[in-house]
Structures are given as C-alpha cells and as structure tokens.
Design a protein around this motif. Structure first.
Motif, PDB file in Angstrom:
ATOM      1  N   UNK A 413       3.276   0.497  -4.828  1.00 38.11           N
ATOM      2  CA  UNK A 413       2.730   1.843  -4.612  1.00 38.11           C
ATOM      3  C   UNK A 413       1.352   1.785  -3.963  1.00 38.11           C
ATOM      4  N   UNK A 414       0.470   0.881  -4.433  1.00 39.21           N
ATOM      5  CA  UNK A 414      -0.871   0.792  -3.865  1.00 39.21           C
ATOM      6  C   UNK A 414      -0.823   0.352  -2.402  1.00 39.21           C
ATOM      7  N   UNK A 415       0.030  -0.618  -2.110  1.00 36.71           N
ATOM      8  CA  UNK A 415       0.152  -1.069  -0.720  1.00 36.71           C
ATOM      9  C   UNK A 415       0.677   0.046   0.180  1.00 36.71           C
ATOM     10  N   UNK A 416       1.630   0.838  -0.331  1.00 33.71           N
ATOM     11  CA  UNK A 416       2.185   1.923   0.474  1.00 33.71           C
ATOM     12  C   UNK A 416       1.160   3.027   0.713  1.00 33.71           C
ATOM     13  N   UNK A 422      -3.352   4.402   7.045  1.00 34.13           N
ATOM     14  CA  UNK A 422      -3.444   3.825   8.385  1.00 34.13           C
ATOM     15  C   UNK A 422      -2.394   4.424   9.318  1.00 34.13           C
ATOM     16  N   UNK A 423      -1.189   4.641   8.810  1.00 34.46           N
ATOM     17  CA  UNK A 423      -0.109   5.170   9.640  1.00 34.46           C
ATOM     18  C   UNK A 423      -0.432   6.574  10.143  1.00 34.46           C
ATOM     19  N   UNK A 424      -0.882   7.451   9.237  1.00 36.67           N
ATOM     20  CA  UNK A 424      -1.098   8.840   9.640  1.00 36.67           C
ATOM     21  C   UNK A 424      -2.363   8.999  10.479  1.00 36.67           C
ATOM     22  N   UNK A 425      -3.317   8.102  10.356  1.00 38.11           N
ATOM     23  CA  UNK A 425      -4.462   8.151  11.268  1.00 38.11           C
ATOM     24  C   UNK A 425      -3.980   7.947  12.703  1.00 38.11           C
ATOM     25  N   UNK A 426      -3.167   6.918  12.912  1.00 38.89           N
ATOM     26  CA  UNK A 426      -2.639   6.648  14.250  1.00 38.89           C
ATOM     27  C   UNK A 426      -1.674   7.749  14.676  1.00 38.89           C
ATOM     28  N   UNK A 493       7.670  -1.681  11.005  1.00 34.65           N
ATOM     29  CA  UNK A 493       8.037  -3.014  10.519  1.00 34.65           C
ATOM     30  C   UNK A 493       7.097  -3.496   9.419  1.00 34.65           C
ATOM     31  N   UNK A 494       5.829  -3.078   9.469  1.00 29.64           N
ATOM     32  CA  UNK A 494       4.926  -3.370   8.350  1.00 29.64           C
ATOM     33  C   UNK A 494       5.395  -2.672   7.080  1.00 29.64           C
ATOM     34  N   UNK A 495       5.834  -1.451   7.221  1.00 29.18           N
ATOM     35  CA  UNK A 495       6.352  -0.713   6.069  1.00 29.18           C
ATOM     36  C   UNK A 495       7.562  -1.425   5.453  1.00 29.18           C
ATOM     37  N   UNK A 497       8.264  -4.562   5.761  1.00 31.90           N
ATOM     38  CA  UNK A 497       7.836  -5.853   5.215  1.00 31.90           C
ATOM     39  C   UNK A 497       7.254  -5.695   3.815  1.00 31.90           C
ATOM     40  N   UNK A 498       6.494  -4.609   3.588  1.00 33.33           N
ATOM     41  CA  UNK A 498       5.943  -4.357   2.248  1.00 33.33           C
ATOM     42  C   UNK A 498       7.071  -4.160   1.237  1.00 33.33           C
ATOM     43  N   UNK A 499       8.061  -3.354   1.604  1.00 35.50           N
ATOM     44  CA  UNK A 499       9.169  -3.096   0.689  1.00 35.50           C
ATOM     45  C   UNK A 499       9.983  -4.373   0.443  1.00 35.50           C
ATOM     46  N   UNK A 500      10.311  -5.090   1.511  1.00 35.06           N
ATOM     47  CA  UNK A 500      11.146  -6.291   1.367  1.00 35.06           C
ATOM     48  C   UNK A 500      10.445  -7.378   0.572  1.00 35.06           C
ATOM     49  N   UNK A 501       9.138  -7.579   0.852  1.00 36.27           N
ATOM     50  CA  UNK A 501       8.411  -8.603   0.110  1.00 36.27           C
ATOM     51  C   UNK A 501       8.335  -8.295  -1.376  1.00 36.27           C
ATOM     52  N   UNK A 502       8.033  -7.046  -1.706  1.00 36.89           N
ATOM     53  CA  UNK A 502       7.958  -6.668  -3.121  1.00 36.89           C
ATOM     54  C   UNK A 502       9.325  -6.751  -3.785  1.00 36.89           C
ATOM     55  N   UNK A 503      10.366  -6.352  -3.076  1.00 31.89           N
ATOM     56  CA  UNK A 503      11.708  -6.420  -3.657  1.00 31.89           C
ATOM     57  C   UNK A 503      12.122  -7.863  -3.915  1.00 31.89           C
TER      58      UNK A 503
END
Length: 655
Positions: A413-416, A422-426, A493-495, A497-503
C-alpha cells in the motif's frame, strides 16, 4: 459482524525475518469462532440475496425498450425527408422551428390507426404508438439573457451595438417582451420543487418563458407558426426545453422526456436529451407486493446491523475505527439508510402529487421531479449493492488465495501511494499540455475533464492519432510518443513490478503454511450434513471424539505439517531434529498402545501418574523447542561463517 482472523503471525518466522516482517502464522481459529463466522456468513448471504431482489426489482428490460422506442421516435429521423429536421440535426433557431412543427408534433399526436384509418381520440387523448398515453400536454420553455451583459473592446463599438453573454443566473432576462399579452411572453418564476438543469454549456434554473401545446395537433401547428412569426426566439435565447410525459399501462411505466436545445453565445445550437422510464406506481401486482416484503426485510436487516455496529463502537471505541472493514460497514449502513429515506420520500411524494398532476388534462404534469428522485434512488441502491458485494471479501479471507491477495495489497500500500503521486503528477502535466495545445481544435481535448479521460483511452490504445497530428504537426507527435513512452512503457510497468514483487514475497511466505482451508471445508460439510439429517434426507453422523480432543489433534497435525515443510528446506541439523521428532511421535504412539488412558481411572491414580493428554502436550512442547533451537543453531553457524569471510576479506585488503 467481524469475522475471526484465520491467518496470523508466528513468532518463529517473525524472529527469522525481523520484527517488521509480515509472515502468516499456522495457528487456526477455534471451531467455536469458525461456527460463529459461518452463522454470520449465512445471515449475510440472506441479506445480500434480499438486497439483490430489491435492486433488480427497480429495473426491467421493458424500461430499455421503452427508452429506445421514444428515442427512435423523437431523436432520430424517421424518413429521408426528415434528415434536415430531426432533433439531433438542429444547428440553428430555424432548424428548431422545423423540428417543432414537424417531427415533434408528428410524434406527440397520433391521429392514424394501424391501417391508416383516421383515429378518433378517446377523450381527446393521444396514444403514442397506440399504447403510451400522453399525460396532459407538452410544455416548451426558454431562458434568455439581457442585452449588454458582456464587454466589447472599444475598437469594435462601432461594429456591435448589442452584446449577449453566456447564460448566468445574474444575467438572466426576466422582463416581458414581444406581444406581452400572454404567458409565453412573460417570465414565470421557478416552482418551489423545480430542479436546476446542468447542460453542456451552462447551469439553468427552473423558471423562464413557457407555454403549453393544445390538445389538438392543428391548433399546436398554428400556435408554433404564430410564435415563430413573432420572433419568440431571440438573440438572447440561451436554452429551450421541451417536456412531456407518457404512461404505459401494459408495463406500468412512466416515460418522462426532456429535449434540450442550447444556443451558446458563440452561435449555433447544441442538443441533448433525457428519457427516463420509471416505475412510480410501485405496488400493483403480486410481484410488487413480494418486492415490498423484501424491502421490509431489508429495513430490518439494516436495523440489526446498526445495533451491532453501535455495540461494537461502544466496546472498542477508538480501536473500532482502525479496521478498514468497519469503515466499509459504516459506509454500507449510511448508503442503506439514505436509500430507505429516499424511498419513503419518493413514495409519499408520488401519492400526494399524482392526483394533483393528473387533475387537469390541459396542463403540463411535471413528473420530471419524481422521475429524478426515482432514478436517484435506483442509483443509491446500485451503490449499496456494490459495497455489499465488496463486503463478501470479509468472509472469504479463510481461503488461501484471497488471503494472499489481501496481504499483497496491504503490504504494498505504501509503495502504491508513492507511485500514485508520481504517476498523477506526470499524468496531469500531459493533460494540461494536451488541453492548451489541442483544446481549440480537437473535441477530446476541448476541456481539462475530457483530457483526463482521453489520456486513459490513449493508454488503452483508443485514440485517433491523425486528429492531434492535424491540430499541431510538431507538438502532436511529440506529445503522443512521449506520453506513450513514459506512461505506458515505464509507469505502468513500474506499477506491475510493485504488485508482482510483493505478491512473490507473500507467496513465498505462504509456502510454510499448510492448507488450513480443510478445517473450514469440514465445518461446511458437517453443517450441511446436520441440515440434511434434520430434514431426514441423510443419516446423522456420530462423532466419537470430543470437540476439544479433535481441535487439539487438528492443531497438533497442523504444527507437525509446518515443521515438516520447514525442515524440508533446512540443513543437516534440521534433518536430525526431524528424525528425533519422528522418534518421539513413534514413542508416543507406542506408549498409547501399551498404556491406554481410560476414563474410569480412580481420582487418586489420575493424580499420581502423568495422563496421556499431559504427556502429549509435553511431547509437543519438546518437539517445538528442539526445532527452534536447531534452527537457531544453524542460523548462528551461518552468521559465524559470514563473519569469518568478512575478516578474511578485510585482511587481504589491508595487505
């Protein structure tokens, strides 16, 4: 309604991975807690079924067919001769009059039967498509703005004498105009129950200059021609509303239609429409009364849930608000209470206004107010059932897959959250760029609101690249290529990667856990067998072991399976401890066979010797302690070996 936590954290794994690690524990909930959760789940399934019946009772396929029928009749051209006079083709004030005098009156007044014979109107009433009664008459209303409500640059004062701004409430014209001898030339204030209308270019109030069409088609044609010739629509006109209502007794549905033509300050015309098919007379058939009983049951369930939540808040106080499930329960209760309140209000208003609205056949009955609240109530029920289905996850966390999913989302959750910032700024930076560069030429970028959804469509591959390239041949390709590269190829792809790594981490942690869902399945199986036995559809099962002994043996078998799964990946010391554990278990079975424990033992003898239950508990404690010590010993050896390697490396560096 809080279910027991099936997965918890073990002390051994937490020490092995660190104090901040999250690793599920082997211990399972007691059978009493599982039975309590099972009962709550059954009650909640009944509640969810009742809510589904209430929700699906609000809509029907007849509503869609009726909306489609009215849309085809009034919005789309019926023949080739109507191509320039259909509602959607209106682009000016002249087009509006052609539509009003042609397709509108043809749709409202049906004076021909199936075989083109002249239809004698029953009680001077019109039946659209021979089945839909036109309630009262149709109403046409316009809103205007005053002259000189905008500023003209001094250089152009000689070219423009009049200036009409866009519609604003303060700029609205309320003075009489034209012939001034009838109501259509005089301003009528908005009724107390009228609603404001949110159009494409403005927000309009419920008043205006209005008139109703006569019951006769010929008289309606003459009135529209008279208003057109006397310039009822002026340069200050900003919007025209056409309202009428129908009722179909075959399906017990009211159809409320609002056709809107906006005349923006830039010129031209914009069209929009709202067609609502609603069931205002709710309780007519036997099925309607069945729905009424479901609504009463829904209210009772909400009262019970409200009492339970109040008791939990009193007991837990601040701790209550630290659980996400409790917040979901509160949201579900709030939406449910609002739905019940809107339903009661709508029912009372219909009963009070229905007779008044239909009392005079030559007056426009304003059912739009009732239809709006009925649609609002349907939306509340839709949101309610959505959150009710989400709450089902609260009771399926005993499943291994669902537990892994919940732990994955909670751990990352914290990583997301950091990634989302960062995502919504861009994302918003590109939306602002697209609105400024392409907003004046491309409809998808005409407003910042449209830009946001257009960029989501770009991510999904739904965009016409030629439109933005034609708008700006230099910045168009640069905007598109860089947006796809940064947002699609990097950020998404960063998103993932966060989900896959944590899973992957959570899945590795869950490998040390045995499949404890078997206990839940056994509970469901026993409950089902008991129900079948009470219905005399199956013979009752005889339980030979007491409940405490069965739960104790299940806990011991789960602990044994955990130790086996841990030791299968360990070193030699762990294998030796596993062999000792097996010998202890075999010794336990031999002692049990050689010295069976009987319940008819004297009280003195029971106090003099160690019982079999105490011996089994001692064996378990010894096996667990030996396993932990062996694992700690192996870990210390690995640490010492790493320290020696570091010393050797530092010595070589000094030399």
């Amino acid at each position: 309604m809080e279910p027991p936590a099936v997965w918890q954290w073990p002390a051994v794994e937490q020490r092995r991975r660190g104090s901040d690690a999250e690793t599920p524990r082997v211990s399972c909930s007691s059978e009493v807690e599982l039975k309590s959760t099972f009962r709550e789940l059954v009650i909640y399934i009944v509640f969810l079924t009742d809510l589904c019946i209430v929700a699906f009772g609000m809509v029907s396929t007849d509503m869609y067919y009726l909306n489609k029928l009215m849309s085809r009749l009034f919005l789309e051209p019926s023949s080739s001769k109507d191509n320039g006079s259909s509602f959607r083709s209106i682009g000016s004030r002249a087009d509006f009059w052609r539509f009003a005098e042609g397709p509108l009156l043809d749709g409202l007044y049906w004076d021909k039967w199936f075989d083109n014979a002249t239809l004698t109107l029953q009680n001077n009433n019109s039946h659209i498509y021979y089945e839909n009664l036109l309630l009262g008459v149709a109403q046409i209303r316009q809103l205007k703005v005053r002259n000189n409500t905008c500023s003209i640059y001094p250089y152009f004062h000689t070219f423009f004498e009049d200036c009409y701004s866009e519609y604003r409430y303060r700029a609205e014209d309320r003075s009489g105009f034209g012939l001034r001898n009838k109501s259509e030339w005089k301003y009528t204030p908005a009724p107390s129950l009228s609603l404001w209308y949110w159009g494409s270019v403005g927000l309009y109030n419920g008043g205006g200059y209005m008139f109703t069409l006569p019951k006769s088609k010929q008289e309606s044609v003459e009135k529209l021609v008279f208003l057109r010739q006397n310039s009822w629509l002026t340069r200050g006109t900003r919007v025209v509303f056409i309202d009428f209502s129908t009722y179909n007794a075959n399906v017990n549905l009211f159809c409320i239609i609002k056709l809107v033509v906006e005349f923006p300050a830039a010129g031209g015309a914009l069209t929009s429409s709202h067609i609502y098919s609603v069931k205002l007379l709710r309780y007519v058939t036997y099925y309607d009364y069945f729905l009424a009983s479901c609504e009463v049951a829904f209210c009772l369930f909400i009262i019970i849930f409200l009492i339970q939540q109040v008791i939990k808040v009193v007991k837990l106080r601040k701790e209550y608000f630290r659980s996400a499930w409790n917040w979901l329960d509160l949201l579900l209760l709030v939406v449910s209470i609002l739905s019940i309140a809107f339903n009661i209000y709508r029912t009372v208003e219909v009963s009070l206004l229905m007779k008044e609205l239909l009392s005079d056949a030559h007056v426009y009955p304003d059912f739009y107010f009732l239809a709006f609240w009925q649609v609002f109530y349907n939306n509340m029920i839709a949101v309610n059932i959505f959150f009710a289905w989400i709450r089902v996850f609260k009771y399926v966390n005993f499943n291994r897959t669902m537990t892994q999913l919940s732990f994955t989302l909670s751990r990352c959750a914290k990583d997301l959250i950091g990634f989302s910032i960062m995502f919504f700024i861009i994302f918003f930076a590109y939306a602002q760029l697209g609105h400024v560069v392409f907003g004046s030429q491309v409809e998808e970028f005409s407003t910042f609101y449209y830009c946001i959804f257009t960029q989501f469509r770009i991510v999904l591959g739904d965009l016409d690249f030629e439109t933005i390239e034609a708008a700006n041949r230099i910045l168009g390709p640069i905007y598109f290529i860089t947006f796809v590269f940064f947002v699609f190829f990097i950020l998404l792809n960063m998103f993932l990667a966060i989900i896959n790594g944590t899973y992957s981490q959570v899945k590795a942690d869950f490998e040390v856990i045995s499949r404890q869902e078997q206990q839940i399945r056994d509970l469901f199986r026993r409950s089902g067998n008991k129900a079948l036995a009470k219905l005399k559809l199956k013979k009752p099962e005889m339980d030979t072991n007491p409940a405490d002994e069965s739960s104790e043996s299940e806990e011991f078998s789960a602990t044994k399976r955990m130790n086996i799964s841990k030791l299968s990946n360990g070193d030699g010391a762990n294998e030796k401890s596993y062999l000792k554990l097996s010998k202890l278990q075999k010794g336990e079975e031999t002692l049990h066979q050689k010295y069976p424990y009987t319940e008819d033992m004297d009280s003195a003898t029971a106090q003099s010797y160690v019982t079999m239950a105490e011996f089994q508990q001692l064996l378990r404690r010894a096996a667990e302690l030996e396993t932990e010590l062996s694992y700690t010993n192996a870990k210390l050896k690995r640490v010492m070996k790493s320290m020696e390697q570091l010393k050797d490396t530092s010595g070589k560096t000094v030399q």
